[in-house]
Design an enzyme around this catalytic site. Structure first.
Site, mmCIF file in Angstrom:
data_model
loop_
_atom_site.group_PDB
_atom_site.id
_atom_site.type_symbol
_atom_site.label_atom_id
_atom_site.label_comp_id
_atom_site.label_asym_id
_atom_site.label_seq_id
_atom_site.Cartn_x
_atom_site.Cartn_y
_atom_site.Cartn_z
ATOM 1 N N SER A 1 0.834 -1.200 0.000
ATOM 2 C CA SER A 1 0.000 0.000 0.000
ATOM 3 C C SER A 1 0.874 1.258 0.000
ATOM 4 C CB SER A 1 -0.954 -0.036 1.201
ATOM 5 O OG SER A 1 -1.968 0.923 1.055
ATOM 6 N N ASP B 1 -5.554 -2.984 -3.018
ATOM 7 C CA ASP B 1 -4.622 -2.729 -1.921
ATOM 8 C C ASP B 1 -4.060 -4.017 -1.326
ATOM 9 O OD1 ASP B 1 -3.525 -1.958 0.649
ATOM 10 O OD2 ASP B 1 -4.598 -0.064 0.403
#
Length: 360
Positions: free
Chosen positions: A75, A219
């Site tokens: 991320s 993500d």
């Protein structure tokens, strides 16, 4: 993996693959004679990645920052990872990314209908444009050069179609060169930071059985809040191959690990961010505990840095410029003081204290 990105093989593997796969991916970094094996893992955390940027820059200032054999990022940690991998030359870039106010553009002009019908609350383009601004040909060439030396840069995404964490070997992608590799490198970074519902997923072109289709990636923290070691090592009790030089693990968690109370406004983006950070915090605690156990068993030195309780929860979406600047400064001063590493996760110490109290 049967399906492969167009233009290349051997550039990714599952996080839950056999441990031999990870050893193959890291072997060149491991066997560099006379050099310690130093692994840096960078967690997710949205705008709190400013903390990790501050830690890295303050670490440089302290004069003790090493060259990393392997860098992994998830991320916001994935956005930091290429610059951490390439070293202090890119400290200025990291500072600009997380303190200039550009990140605030990611959360402007929300579109509730986009969140409902699949485009993402903040549209498909913002993350891509941020990545494009900082990832250029020079950076890819630099990553490829370091890859040839045997160093490894890894980024985690979540393959929603397969419901599994994917580990991308970014150095192998960069080393292939050409427009397809450049496009894929950027797509993987954007995908790793694409919080579901908040940002649009990344559709990555894939070949399998002479057919071309698209995989949906989001993500990396959905499946792996921080990538320290593959699942076969963390959860399978496998043994790490012994090495002459004691390996070192450095983990930077771009968030608070403890639970904190705040009244959550009834706003879609704030609710989504709060729910995601809660899930991320719980998952991070589990991975840290497992990593510490493996490190203790195998003789790896364990070093952990995270946002402490002295930083209050600020609410909002996490991309507010003032909050990010404060986190950057906090991380920078903490690292410059050379007292920013802990040798065990806080929950391990808390459990020991609770056990002692129970015996009294």
């Amino acid at each position: 993996m049967a399906a492969v990105p167009i233009g290349g093989r051997s550039i990714r593997f599952w996080a839950d693959a056999p441990v031999s796969v990870f050893h193959d991916a890291a072997r060149r970094a491991v066997v560099q004679k006379g050099r310690p094996f130093i692994y840096l893992a960078l967690s997710g955390g949205g705008g709190s990645g400013a903390y990790g940027a501050g830690i890295l820059n303050g670490w440089t200032e302290s004069g003790t920052r090493p060259e990393f054999s392997v860098v992994s990022g998830v991320s916001t940690g994935a956005l930091i990872a290429p610059f951490a991998f390439l070293g202090p030359t890119y400290d200025g870039t990291l500072r600009q990314m997380y303190t200039s106010g550009e990140a605030a553009n990611l959360i402007r002009h929300p579109d509730p209908l986009g969140a409902i019908f699949g485009a993402g609350l903040f549209g498909p383009g913002q993350l891509g444009r941020l990545v494009e601004r900082y990832i250029d040909d020079d950076l890819l060439n630099a990553v490829a050069r370091e890859d040839r030396k045997g160093r490894r840069l890894l980024v985690v995404t979540t393959d929603l179609d397969a419901q599994r964490a994917v580990i991308w070997d970014m150095g192998a992608i960069a080393a292939r060169g050409g427009p397809k590799a450049f496009k894929l490198f950027r797509e993987v970074l954007a995908a790793s930071a694409s919080v579901p519902v908040v940002f649009a997923p990344q559709l990555i072109d894939i070949e399998a059985n002479d057919r071309i289709f698209q995989e949906m990636h989001v993500d990396g923290t959905v499946s792996a809040p921080i990538f320290t070691l593959p699942d076969a090592l963390l959860f399978g009790g496998k043994t790490i191959v012994s090495r002459d030089v004691r390996p070192a693990l450095y983990l930077i968690v771009n968030a608070r690990i403890d639970a904190g109370f705040e009244v959550v406004p009834n706003q879609a983006e704030v609710i989504a961010a709060r729910a995601f950070t809660t899930m991320n915090r719980v998952g991070t605690q589990a991975v840290l505990a497992q990593t510490y156990n493996v490190a203790s068993r195998e003789g790896l030195s364990f070093h952990l840095s995270y946002v402490g309780k002295d930083v209050p929860y600020t609410g909002g979406t996490g991309f507010e410029t003032d909050a990010m600047r404060q986190l950057y400064a906090y991380g920078y001063e903490k690292a410059r003081s050379e007292s920013f590493w802990e040798t065990k996760p806080p929950q391990i110490e808390a459990a020991k204290e609770a056990a002692k109290s129970a015996k009294r």
